[in-house]
Design a protein around this motif. Structure first.
Motif, short mmCIF file in Angstrom:
data_model
loop_
_atom_site.label_atom_id
_atom_site.label_comp_id
_atom_site.label_asym_id
_atom_site.label_seq_id
_atom_site.Cartn_x
_atom_site.Cartn_y
_atom_site.Cartn_z
N ARG A 108 92.01 43.23 -18.63
CA ARG A 108 92.46 42.20 -19.57
C ARG A 108 93.90 41.80 -19.31
O ARG A 108 94.25 40.61 -19.39
CB ARG A 108 92.29 42.69 -21.01
N VAL A 109 94.75 42.76 -18.99
CA VAL A 109 96.15 42.42 -18.69
C VAL A 109 96.22 41.57 -17.42
O VAL A 109 96.96 40.58 -17.35
CB VAL A 109 97.00 43.70 -18.55
N VAL A 110 95.45 41.94 -16.40
CA VAL A 110 95.42 41.17 -15.15
C VAL A 110 94.95 39.74 -15.42
O VAL A 110 95.57 38.76 -14.97
CB VAL A 110 94.52 41.85 -14.11
N ASP A 111 93.85 39.60 -16.16
CA ASP A 111 93.32 38.27 -16.45
C ASP A 111 94.31 37.43 -17.25
O ASP A 111 94.40 36.20 -17.06
CB ASP A 111 92.00 38.39 -17.22
N LYS A 114 97.28 36.49 -14.67
CA LYS A 114 96.90 35.82 -13.42
C LYS A 114 97.24 34.33 -13.39
O LYS A 114 97.65 33.80 -12.35
CB LYS A 114 95.41 36.03 -13.18
N PRO A 115 97.11 33.57 -14.50
CA PRO A 115 97.43 32.14 -14.46
C PRO A 115 98.87 31.82 -14.05
O PRO A 115 99.16 30.69 -13.66
CB PRO A 115 97.16 31.69 -15.90
N HIS A 140 103.60 47.31 -16.67
CA HIS A 140 104.61 47.26 -15.60
C HIS A 140 103.97 47.28 -14.21
O HIS A 140 104.49 46.64 -13.29
CB HIS A 140 105.60 48.41 -15.76
N ALA A 141 102.85 47.98 -14.06
CA ALA A 141 102.17 47.97 -12.77
C ALA A 141 101.66 46.58 -12.43
O ALA A 141 101.79 46.10 -11.29
CB ALA A 141 101.02 48.98 -12.77
N VAL A 142 101.08 45.89 -13.42
CA VAL A 142 100.59 44.53 -13.18
C VAL A 142 101.75 43.57 -12.94
O VAL A 142 101.70 42.74 -12.02
CB VAL A 142 99.73 44.05 -14.37
N CYS A 150 104.40 36.18 -6.70
CA CYS A 150 105.22 34.99 -6.93
C CYS A 150 106.28 34.84 -5.85
O CYS A 150 106.54 33.73 -5.36
CB CYS A 150 105.88 35.07 -8.31
N GLU A 151 106.86 35.95 -5.46
CA GLU A 151 107.88 35.91 -4.41
C GLU A 151 107.29 35.36 -3.11
O GLU A 151 107.94 34.57 -2.42
CB GLU A 151 108.45 37.31 -4.18
#
Length: 499
Positions: A108-111, A114-115, A140-142, A150-151
């Motif tokens: 859920r955190v990834v989803d 992700k945008p 923090h891992a995500v 992004c980088e």
């Protein structure tokens, strides 16, 4: 979205995040960290002819001889079980392939984040659940992966993370966020910590966002600790401001406000303004069970040298961990402590005996050690409950919150300390149930007559009071025993006459 000359920065948790070093925070002197800095062991080089038994070089061993401090420091241990001890430090941010037992929450955190990679909007989040269940670890891992991706796209995603137990007030919390952004970007904060308004600090935060970032996530760990000196908790104001930051800052990119708390019903405590602007995806983290803890520990076995862990060590640590509220941090710490005990005795293998000894040392007086480390207001609240239990006639097992709060007010006045509301006092006390210091329950007085809160301490009240009086701010209370006792008995008498 790409901007010329941007640095693709990241605000990793090793900087200003949930494990900020209390030693660097003069405003929170009562906090203590997990690790204690070693004393300065540098030695002066003595010229020829100096006394070799100088006390700075040697200490008595009790037999008339001396032990060279330098020699002891430079002598290699005869044993050694660790290959990478950082992997069994609970505050180490690990790679995602080591995260186990949290697939649903991780997904859920990834989803949700992700945008960002498509410069699309991202939701606010509330991560709630007991201590040590992976909330801070996962966010923090995500975020670390989001920053790196992004980088690679030439964009800068800012992870501005603070722990709210340190700053205590919204004004200080905003400055911490400014400082987190400035440290991440390698620029000056641009505003002082004191002497300017909170609005000026917020405007500086927004300036840094507009100038340097393409997207931002604010992470407020232990948000419920941001209470402030007033009746209405100050996290309401900060949540209201940051949840509207995109509009207030005139910021084009995606923004998320993520709060982290141990309280599942945290949202119920928000005022109407904060609730109207903050509508997070509420992600709950339940306790780890023994099997999950075992998997977590197995995934950190490479912290130790090959063959240095006996077969029964990880299962035993996991079993102990599951008995203490399923807290992964405590299980990881216990595994490290067992390894340290093995090294101290010069062994090359960690055994069940080391685990049991480490657990025994951990459980021995841990409640009192916990009380020693909490904030002044929490100590004051617990002291009031203990004093009410200790001085009340017949020493009742269950202490009503009403008389305890009146005792709190009297003691606060005696110490010339700030007085918080009854609600905050009750929150401070009931929070300690998480650490086994006490139990609490609500009892109805009968139809239409309301409900009373009661507390029951798990340690001897007098011992709790003595522990708190070791704090220099409380030591003079030992001379107020007769007065406090009189106040307690009068308040208990009034409570019983009405109930």
């Amino acid at each position: 979205m790409e901007r010329e000359g941007r640095r693709a920065g990241s605000n990793h948790p090793e900087g200003e995040e949930e494990h900020e070093s209390p030693s660097a925070d003069p405003e929170n002197p009562e906090s203590t960290g997990e690790d204690v800095d070693s004393p300065d062991t540098s030695q002066t080089t003595f010229e020829t002819g100096s006394d070799p038994t100088d006390s700075s070089q040697e200490a008595s061993n009790g037999d008339g001889g001396g032990i060279s401090i330098r020699d002891r420091l430079q002598t290699e241990s005869s044993g050694g079980v660790f290959a990478n001890k950082d992997l069994v430090r609970s505050d180490t941010i690990i790679d995602e392939d080591r995260i186990v037992g949290r697939d649903s929450q991780l997904g859920r955190v990834v989803d949700n984040l992700k945008p960002v990679l498509q410069n699309e909007g991202i939701p606010d989040m509330l991560l709630s659940g007991p201590s040590g269940t992976g909330k801070s670890l996962i966010i923090h891992a995500v975020c670390k992966q989001i920053v790196e991706l992004c980088e690679s796209q030439g964009k800068t995603f800012g992870v501005l993370s603070i722990n709210c137990e340190g700053p205590k007030t919204a004004d200080r919390a905003v400055y911490r966020l400014v400082k987190a952004a400035a440290d991440d970007l390698g620029v000056e904060p641009g505003v002082p910590q004191t002497g300017v308004s909170t609005d000026q600090k917020l405007e500086r935060l927004y300036e840094l966002m507009r100038e340097y970032y393409d997207g931002v996530i604010f992470i407020l760990d232990e948000i419920d600790m941001l209470e402030g000196p007033y009746q209405e908790a100050e996290y309401n104001s900060l949540i209201y401001q940051l949840s509207r930051a995109r509009k207030l800052a005139d910021f084009d990119g995606p923004i998320s406000l993520t709060t982290i708390t141990n309280y599942a019903d945290f949202m119920k405590g928000l005022n109407s303004r904060a609730q109207s602007s903050y509508n997070p995806d509420d992600i709950f983290f339940d306790d780890y069970d023994a099997n999950q803890l075992r998997s977590i520990l197995h995934n950190r076995r490479d912290a130790f040298k090959p063959e240095s862990l006996a077969d029964d060590v990880v299962p035993l640590v996991a079993a102990f961990g599951s008995q203490t509220h399923g807290d992964a941090r405590k299980a990881i710490d216990l595994l490290r402590w067992a390894g340290e005990l093995a090294e101290r005795r010069g062994a090359d293998t960690v055994t069940e005996t080391d685990v049991r000894e480490a657990q025994e040392k951990y459980t021995e007086n841990r409640k009192l050690r916990h009380i020693s480390g909490i904030s002044t207001q929490k100590k004051l609240s617990i002291y009031a409950v203990a004093a009410t239990a200790n001085y009340a006639r017949e020493h009742p097992e269950w202490i009503p919150a009403g008389p305890a709060f009146k005792t709190y007010q009297f003691i606060a006045d005696t110490m010339d300390a700030d007085q918080y509301s009854r609600e905050t006092f009750v929150n401070h006390v009931t929070e300690q149930s998480t650490y086994g210091v006490l139990d609490f329950e609500r009892r109805g007085k009968g139809r239409g007559r309301g409900v009373h809160m009661y507390f029951s301490l798990s340690e001897d009240p007098e011992t709790i009071m003595e522990t708190i009086r070791e704090d220099s701010r409380f030591k003079d209370l030992a001379h107020e025993e007769a007065t406090i006792s009189a106040v307690v008995r009068e308040r208990m008498k009034q409570f019983r006459s009405k109930n």
